[in-house]
Design a protein around this motif. Structure first.
Motif, PDB file in Angstrom:
ATOM      1  N   GLU A  98     121.218  -4.657 107.662  1.00 20.30           N
ATOM      2  CA  GLU A  98     119.859  -4.371 108.133  1.00 20.30           C
ATOM      3  C   GLU A  98     119.140  -3.343 107.267  1.00 20.30           C
ATOM      4  O   GLU A  98     117.937  -3.130 107.428  1.00 20.30           O
ATOM      5  N   HIS A  99     119.867  -2.703 106.360  1.00 18.14           N
ATOM      6  CA  HIS A  99     119.279  -1.648 105.519  1.00 18.14           C
ATOM      7  C   HIS A  99     119.243  -2.054 104.047  1.00 18.14           C
ATOM      8  O   HIS A  99     119.188  -1.189 103.172  1.00 18.14           O
ATOM      9  N   MET A 100     119.262  -3.356 103.760  1.00 14.55           N
ATOM     10  CA  MET A 100     119.202  -3.839 102.383  1.00 14.55           C
ATOM     11  C   MET A 100     117.754  -3.783 101.916  1.00 14.55           C
ATOM     12  O   MET A 100     116.995  -4.755 102.009  1.00 14.55           O
ATOM     13  N   ASN A 101     117.350  -2.618 101.427  1.00 12.99           N
ATOM     14  CA  ASN A 101     115.943  -2.361 101.125  1.00 12.99           C
ATOM     15  C   ASN A 101     115.372  -3.302 100.074  1.00 12.99           C
ATOM     16  O   ASN A 101     114.207  -3.706 100.152  1.00 12.99           O
ATOM     17  N   GLU A 102     116.197  -3.647  99.082  1.00 16.31           N
ATOM     18  CA  GLU A 102     115.700  -4.517  98.022  1.00 16.31           C
ATOM     19  C   GLU A 102     115.392  -5.916  98.562  1.00 16.31           C
ATOM     20  O   GLU A 102     114.384  -6.524  98.211  1.00 16.31           O
ATOM     21  N   CYS A 103     116.242  -6.420  99.441  1.00 13.23           N
ATOM     22  CA  CYS A 103     116.004  -7.726 100.062  1.00 13.23           C
ATOM     23  C   CYS A 103     114.778  -7.670 100.976  1.00 13.23           C
ATOM     24  O   CYS A 103     113.968  -8.609 101.009  1.00 13.23           O
ATOM     25  N   SER A 131     111.985  -4.844 110.064  1.00 12.26           N
ATOM     26  CA  SER A 131     112.836  -5.475 109.052  1.00 12.26           C
ATOM     27  C   SER A 131     113.014  -6.959 109.344  1.00 12.26           C
ATOM     28  O   SER A 131     113.215  -7.363 110.490  1.00 12.26           O
ATOM     29  N   TYR A 132     112.952  -7.769 108.298  1.00 15.59           N
ATOM     30  CA  TYR A 132     113.184  -9.216 108.433  1.00 15.59           C
ATOM     31  C   TYR A 132     114.660  -9.519 108.692  1.00 15.59           C
ATOM     32  O   TYR A 132     115.016 -10.648 108.999  1.00 15.59           O
ATOM     33  N   LEU A 133     115.506  -8.521 108.561  1.00 12.62           N
ATOM     34  CA  LEU A 133     116.944  -8.726 108.669  1.00 12.62           C
ATOM     35  C   LEU A 133     117.496  -8.224 109.998  1.00 12.62           C
ATOM     36  O   LEU A 133     118.706  -8.161 110.182  1.00 12.62           O
ATOM     37  N   PHE A 134     116.580  -7.885 110.925  1.00 13.13           N
ATOM     38  CA  PHE A 134     117.021  -7.297 112.197  1.00 13.13           C
ATOM     39  C   PHE A 134     116.503  -8.113 113.374  1.00 13.13           C
ATOM     40  O   PHE A 134     115.354  -8.544 113.406  1.00 13.13           O
ATOM     41  N   PRO A 140     112.675 -20.835 120.174  1.00 10.31           N
ATOM     42  CA  PRO A 140     113.171 -19.949 121.224  1.00 10.31           C
ATOM     43  C   PRO A 140     112.339 -18.683 121.311  1.00 10.31           C
ATOM     44  O   PRO A 140     111.601 -18.350 120.391  1.00 10.31           O
ATOM     45  N   LEU A 141     112.457 -17.973 122.435  1.00 10.89           N
ATOM     46  CA  LEU A 141     111.667 -16.775 122.654  1.00 10.89           C
ATOM     47  C   LEU A 141     112.024 -15.670 121.665  1.00 10.89           C
ATOM     48  O   LEU A 141     111.212 -14.820 121.341  1.00 10.89           O
ATOM     49  N   ALA A 142     113.234 -15.657 121.194  1.00 11.19           N
ATOM     50  CA  ALA A 142     113.660 -14.670 120.197  1.00 11.19           C
ATOM     51  C   ALA A 142     114.855 -15.226 119.460  1.00 11.19           C
ATOM     52  O   ALA A 142     115.505 -16.144 119.923  1.00 11.19           O
ATOM     53  N   GLY A 143     115.134 -14.676 118.272  1.00  7.70           N
ATOM     54  CA  GLY A 143     116.338 -15.103 117.583  1.00  7.70           C
ATOM     55  C   GLY A 143     116.263 -15.036 116.068  1.00  7.70           C
ATOM     56  O   GLY A 143     117.216 -14.659 115.414  1.00  7.70           O
ATOM     57  N   LEU A 144     115.101 -15.394 115.463  1.00  6.23           N
ATOM     58  CA  LEU A 144     115.025 -15.427 114.011  1.00  6.23           C
ATOM     59  C   LEU A 144     114.913 -14.030 113.408  1.00  6.23           C
ATOM     60  O   LEU A 144     115.353 -13.803 112.292  1.00  6.23           O
ATOM     61  N   GLY A 145     114.250 -13.123 114.115  1.00 11.57           N
ATOM     62  CA  GLY A 145     114.167 -11.753 113.619  1.00 11.57           C
ATOM     63  C   GLY A 145     112.993 -11.475 112.710  1.00 11.57           C
ATOM     64  O   GLY A 145     112.877 -10.380 112.171  1.00 11.57           O
ATOM     65  N   TYR A 146     112.085 -12.450 112.516  1.00  2.00           N
ATOM     66  CA  TYR A 146     110.956 -12.177 111.626  1.00  2.00           C
ATOM     67  C   TYR A 146     109.624 -12.077 112.350  1.00  2.00           C
ATOM     68  O   TYR A 146     108.578 -11.913 111.724  1.00  2.00           O
ATOM     69  N   GLY A 147     109.594 -12.176 113.684  1.00  2.00           N
ATOM     70  CA  GLY A 147     108.343 -12.174 114.434  1.00  2.00           C
ATOM     71  C   GLY A 147     107.475 -10.957 114.186  1.00  2.00           C
ATOM     72  O   GLY A 147     106.304 -11.074 113.812  1.00  2.00           O
TER      73      GLY A 147
END
Length: 428
Positions: A195-200, A347-350, A378-385
């Motif tokens: 979740e802290h991969m800043n470059e990604c 974060s897009y990774l969280f 779904p209501l949640a799951g992908l983490g990019y909303g």
């Protein structure tokens, strides 16, 4: 001159490999396998300057104001016909023909260089889509007739649809990376650092902002080709009503919440219900929908399974003639966000969703990737909303922010610039 020589070499390459070129990019390829001729052309285009636009620029160009000295006459002509002239369409098509390959080339290089993510099959599939679109556009001749413009529009429409699932595909790429880390297939990474991969994260920020711009340019031009509904100029509705957008988003979020929890919380809307301003309604709808989904899910989970105990969600629409922003506040009593998670929510990774939901979604998408922004998601799951919502708002000079009180609830603020004069924040 370098670009001209590269295009010339590409044409020779194309004629020699015409039968197999697109089949090369119809399936994921190994990282770094772009043919040299194409790689060189991508590099040349990626060095060219991008041209930023604003809502005002898109509106004025659609009306033909940049093609005549009489802007007032151009506005009146468009208003009476509710359709762009052939000259405007050719001008817009040539702008896209020039601009789009530059933006695609920059993202192709980015996709080819981002650490770890570049090796995920879903990300490689997205790179293939970008390369295929880039090659299609760089071969287009000058659009100097109605016939050529119509043929160009047909090709662009195909590319527009081809890119429709890219958002979900990229989220799937992040999921694939997390899964490989979870299974210890990437020894130097662990799930704690994911979740802290800043470059990604920085790469995904650049990618999604650029993608919004690409979709806006293409979608706006394609919308100009059809007779518009009253008040529309391409994608832009001159009388966008935040109240009407919120009402539709409430209906969509309620439908999704009911599918998940069997019921949904009440939503109360107050403030400037009569307000209208020029904006792209689909973008505002996406932002509001994402925040309402989060608020409903938090409310349902925090207050238990009895809908009678669910407190209402409150939406306030604020604006004044002297305000630089239209502001929408969405307040819930869904328990808030722990302070340790507040830096992660953008974060897009969280994601805070149950991992099993994400696993199921990714498996469902293997047969046919879901289209972006579907109400059947779904209501949640992908983490990019949340981060995508922020990108949509920032694209035309706004922002999304969140204030939270753990144990009580959260207030989300959407800021939208009223004047439409902010240029795109295009990444390098």
């Amino acid at each position: 001159m370098n670009v001209i020589r590269s295009v010339s070499r590409l044409k020779r390459y194309w004629s020699q490999n015409n039968a197999s070129l697109f089949s090369t990019f119809s399936h994921p390829v190994a990282s770094g396998s772009i043919p040299d001729e194409i790689s060189e052309l991508v590099h040349e285009y990626s060095k060219k300057s991008q041209t930023r636009v604003s809502l005002q620029t898109l509106t004025r160009s659609a009306r033909g104001e940049f093609l005549t000295k009489n802007a007032s006459q151009a506005r009146n002509t468009f208003s009476s016909k509710q359709q762009a002239s052939p000259e405007v369409l050719m001008h817009s098509a040539n702008f896209i023909r020039h601009e789009m390959p530059i933006r695609l080339a920059r993202r192709i290089k980015d996709l080819d260089n981002v650490p770890y993510l570049k090796d995920m099959s879903s990300v490689q599939a997205v790179k293939d889509i970008y390369i295929s679109s880039f090659l299609t556009l760089v071969r287009e001749p000058l659009i100097d007739s109605n016939v050529r413009e119509a043929l160009f529009a047909r090709k662009l429409d195909v590319l527009y649809e081809r890119h429709s699932s890219v958002l979900v595909q990229m989220a799937k790429g992040a999921y694939e990376l997390k899964d490989k880390i979870r299974q210890h297939q990437i020894s130097e990474l662990d799930t704690e650092c994911f979740e802290h991969m800043n470059e990604c994260h920085a790469f995904l920020d650049r990618f999604y902002i650029s993608r919004i711009g690409i979709r806006v340019l293409a979608g706006h031009y394609l919308a100009l080709r059809s007779r518009a509904m009253e008040g529309y100029v391409g994608l832009i509705y001159q009388y966008t009503s935040p109240y009407e957008i919120v009402k539709q988003a409430v209906a969509d979020a309620s439908y999704m919440c009911e599918n998940r929890f069997g019921a949904f919380p009440e939503v109360k809307i107050q403030g400037r219900l009569d307000l209208t301003f020029a904006y792209i309604p689909t973008q505002l709808h996406y932002i509001v929908l994402e925040l309402l989904k989060n608020a409903m899910r938090a409310t349902c989970e925090h207050h238990g399974s009895n809908p009678r105990k669910w407190p209402p969600i409150e939406v306030v629409i604020a604006d004044g003639q002297s305000n630089e922003d239209v502001v929408i506040k969405i307040s819930d009593e869904g328990g808030g966000i722990p302070r340790s998670n507040r830096s992660k929510i953008w974060s897009y990774l969280f994601t805070t969703a149950d991992p099993s939901i994400q696993d199921t979604l990714m498996k469902m998408g293997q047969a046919q990737p879901p289209v972006d922004h579907s109400v059947n998601a779904p209501l949640a799951g992908l983490g990019y909303g949340l981060p995508i919502s922020k990108s949509y708002a920032k694209y035309f000079g706004g922002d999304v922010s969140l204030q939270s009180m753990e144990g009580y609830g959260s207030d989300a603020y959407i800021h939208l610039r009223r004047l439409g004069d902010s240029l795109e924040p295009l990444p390098m």
